[in-house]
Design an enzyme around this catalytic site. Structure first.
Site, PDB file in Angstrom:
ATOM      1  N   THR A   1      21.328 -22.649 -24.128  1.00  0.00           N
ATOM      2  CA  THR A   1      20.151 -23.132 -24.855  1.00  0.00           C
ATOM      3  C   THR A   1      20.121 -22.527 -26.252  1.00  0.00           C
ATOM      4  O   THR A   1      19.962 -23.241 -27.260  1.00  0.00           O
ATOM      5  CB  THR A   1      18.861 -22.747 -24.097  1.00  0.00           C
ATOM      6  OG1 THR A   1      18.913 -23.338 -22.794  1.00  0.00           O
ATOM      7  CG2 THR A   1      17.618 -23.220 -24.824  1.00  0.00           C
TER       8      THR A   1
ATOM      9  N   ASN B   1      25.089 -33.124 -17.568  1.00  0.00           N
ATOM     10  CA  ASN B   1      24.801 -32.191 -16.482  1.00  0.00           C
ATOM     11  C   ASN B   1      24.294 -32.873 -15.218  1.00  0.00           C
ATOM     12  O   ASN B   1      24.441 -32.351 -14.126  1.00  0.00           O
ATOM     13  CB  ASN B   1      23.796 -31.136 -16.946  1.00  0.00           C
ATOM     14  CG  ASN B   1      22.610 -31.745 -17.659  1.00  0.00           C
ATOM     15  OD1 ASN B   1      22.776 -32.404 -18.688  1.00  0.00           O
ATOM     16  ND2 ASN B   1      21.427 -31.569 -17.125  1.00  0.00           N
TER      17      ASN B   1
ATOM     18  N   SER C   1      28.128 -21.533 -22.024  1.00  0.00           N
ATOM     19  CA  SER C   1      27.193 -20.657 -21.301  1.00  0.00           C
ATOM     20  C   SER C   1      27.928 -20.023 -20.123  1.00  0.00           C
ATOM     21  O   SER C   1      28.437 -20.741 -19.249  1.00  0.00           O
ATOM     22  CB  SER C   1      26.025 -21.510 -20.813  1.00  0.00           C
ATOM     23  OG  SER C   1      25.265 -20.789 -19.882  1.00  0.00           O
TER      24      SER C   1
ATOM     25  N   HIS D   1      27.119 -18.416 -17.348  1.00  0.00           N
ATOM     26  CA  HIS D   1      26.753 -18.578 -15.931  1.00  0.00           C
ATOM     27  C   HIS D   1      27.097 -19.964 -15.399  1.00  0.00           C
ATOM     28  O   HIS D   1      27.080 -20.199 -14.192  1.00  0.00           O
ATOM     29  CB  HIS D   1      25.272 -18.230 -15.692  1.00  0.00           C
ATOM     30  CG  HIS D   1      24.278 -19.251 -16.162  1.00  0.00           C
ATOM     31  ND1 HIS D   1      23.659 -20.116 -15.300  1.00  0.00           N
ATOM     32  CD2 HIS D   1      23.797 -19.543 -17.392  1.00  0.00           C
ATOM     33  CE1 HIS D   1      22.812 -20.898 -15.987  1.00  0.00           C
ATOM     34  NE2 HIS D   1      22.878 -20.563 -17.251  1.00  0.00           N
TER      35      HIS D   1
ATOM     36  N   CYS E   1      18.304 -27.260 -15.445  1.00  0.00           N
ATOM     37  CA  CYS E   1      17.514 -26.044 -15.573  1.00  0.00           C
ATOM     38  C   CYS E   1      16.073 -26.272 -15.173  1.00  0.00           C
ATOM     39  O   CYS E   1      15.215 -25.450 -15.458  1.00  0.00           O
ATOM     40  CB  CYS E   1      17.559 -25.556 -16.997  1.00  0.00           C
ATOM     41  SG  CYS E   1      19.217 -25.275 -17.545  1.00  0.00           S
TER      42      CYS E   1
HETATM   43  N1  PLP Z   1      23.407 -27.702 -21.900  1.00  0.00           N
HETATM   44  C1  PLP Z   1      23.656 -28.264 -20.715  1.00  0.00           C
HETATM   45  C2  PLP Z   1      24.443 -29.526 -20.663  1.00  0.00           C
HETATM   46  C3  PLP Z   1      23.167 -27.678 -19.547  1.00  0.00           C
HETATM   47  O1  PLP Z   1      23.414 -28.250 -18.366  1.00  0.00           O
HETATM   48  C4  PLP Z   1      22.393 -26.494 -19.642  1.00  0.00           C
HETATM   49  C5  PLP Z   1      21.797 -25.893 -18.430  1.00  0.00           C
HETATM   50  O2  PLP Z   1      21.669 -26.551 -17.440  1.00  0.00           O
HETATM   51  C6  PLP Z   1      22.200 -25.927 -20.909  1.00  0.00           C
HETATM   52  C7  PLP Z   1      22.701 -26.553 -22.009  1.00  0.00           C
HETATM   53  C8  PLP Z   1      21.427 -24.644 -21.064  1.00  0.00           C
HETATM   54  O3  PLP Z   1      22.246 -23.535 -20.753  1.00  0.00           O
HETATM   55  P1  PLP Z   1      21.584 -22.112 -20.411  1.00  0.00           P
HETATM   56  O4  PLP Z   1      21.071 -22.184 -19.027  1.00  0.00           O
HETATM   57  O5  PLP Z   1      22.741 -21.148 -20.519  1.00  0.00           O
HETATM   58  O6  PLP Z   1      20.559 -21.839 -21.433  1.00  0.00           O
END
Ligand code: PLP
Length: 369
Positions: A70, A145, A191, A193, A313
């Site tokens: 994010t 996602n 990211s 995780h 998320c």
């Molecule tokens: N971008 C995508 C495509 C995601 O799937 C996610 C989280 O699900 C994010 C960004 C955000 O990542 P983070 O959880 O590391 O902030």
């Protein structure tokens, strides 16, 4: 014991990432301190940076560590907002309709670009918008996602290059799972995780070395591009996770995902993007007409399977998927669950899931047909 099938929300921790995290817990120093322990932490940080840069065929100066995907996405948008692209820059921020909230919320005034029924960005509209708007930043995810659908990033990059536009790619879901390159991009977001590292670290990888104005100001870390002490254990585990993910044979996971789809189709489900668009190897979006996603999620949860609805998320928040709506799937947007297989999924787990899915659809009866 529940079977975890929600890897796109967060991957299962990899052994390599756990070990790297534990090793990085030892130095007591802050990487910015000049004493011995600080220098030891700094060495570990820079080694992690070098390895991540190597992963992306970039230089260490092209890596800006962040707290996650994010923040990396928001930093890319912020940098454009601070750039010399003209006073009406907000109109020149173009984002795909199926982007993650990490991009959608970064600038509510952005122009949204539609996707085709197959979930992939409409190149004609992109070209038209770039012709009209002048210098722009285009933000598109490499892999969605919710559906796993892959956008045609090479083709998008060619269009952007023709109009001198910058291209930021949210590579959070594709990185480690499929080959992906930084070439031709202004930046990409990752990211840790999502690849099997612990939570708390991500990165904005820049296409070329350059100064970007910080969104978080502070002690001048990350060459003045992101203030705040770097979370060394999370960074070390992220780098180990990406290196391990890249070694993995994802076709094994793809076959397990295909098994689920075959069984779900036989139960009357529909699959978003099936056979019309390339997808991630681990992701499927199963639609059961007329059955609220939350009902499916709860029935599967009670049977011991953790899947999700809607955006990665947003567990806890159940609303119709903007991704499926953008694909013209209308009502189905409220009837889809996402099954995303972790890196270590076993055949036995998938066979058990199929039994539970069949039992769920037969209990739901004709509604699901
Ligand atoms: N971008 C995508 C495509 C995601 O799937 C996610 C989280 O699900 C994010 C960004 C955000 O990542 P983070 O959880 O590391 O902030």
């Amino acid at each position: 014991m529940s079977v975890y099938l929600d890897a796109n929300a967060t991957e299962i921790l990899r052994d390599e990432a756990r070990r790297a995290m534990l090793d990085a817990l030892d130095p007591r120093g802050n990487p910015s301190s000049v004493h011995g322990p600080g220098r030891q932490a700094r060495r570990m940080l820079e080694e992690a940076r070098d390895r991540l840069a190597g992963y992306w065929k970039a230089g260490p100066e092209q890596i800006v560590f962040t707290s996650g995907g994010t923040e990396a996405n928001m930093l890319a948008v912020h940098a454009f907002g601070q750039s010399d692209a003209g006073p009406d820059k907000v109109r020149r921020l173009l984002i795909g309709a199926t982007e993650h909230d990490a991009i959608r919320m970064a600038s509510p005034q952005a122009v949204t670009l539609p996707v085709h029924e197959d979930g992939r960005l409409c190149l004609e509209t992109l070209e038209h918008a770039l012709r009209q708007n002048g210098p722009a930043l285009v933000c598109v995810m490499a892999a969605n996602n919710e559906t796993g659908i892959l956008h045609p990033i090479d083709a998008i990059a060619s269009v952007c290059a023709r109009y001198d536009a910058r291209l930021h790619v949210d590579a959070v879901q594709i990185a480690g799972r499929l080959p992906f390159s930084l070439a031709g991009l202004t930046s990409l977001a990752i990211s840790g995780h999502k690849a099997g590292g612990i939570m708390g670290a991500g990165a904005l990888v820049l296409g070329a070395e350059g100064h970007i104005p910080p969104m978080i100001r502070g002690g001048g870390q990350e060459r003045g591009r992101r203030g705040g002490t770097q979370p060394l254990p999370a960074i070390a585990s992220m780098v180990a996770a990406y290196e391990a993910a890249r070694q993995q044979d994802w076709s094994v996971i793809a076959r397990l995902r295909d098994r689920i789809e075959e069984a779900a189709l036989a139960c009357g489900a529909r699959i978003a993007g099936d056979r019309i668009a390339p997808r991630l190897p681990n992701t499927t979006s199963l639609i059961l007409w007329g059955v609220p996603a939350q009902t499916q999620l709860m029935m599967l949860d009670l049977a011991g399977f953790a899947v999700s609805t809607g955006s990665a998320c947003s567990s806890g928040k159940v609303s119709a998927s903007h991704v499926l709506q953008a694909m013209g799937l209308g009502q189905a947007a409220a009837n889809a669950i996402r099954v995303s297989l972790p890196w270590n999924t076993t055949e036995a787990q998938i066979e058990a899931f199929i039994v539970a899915y069949r039992s769920m659809t037969s209990r739901l009866g004709s509604k699901a047909a």
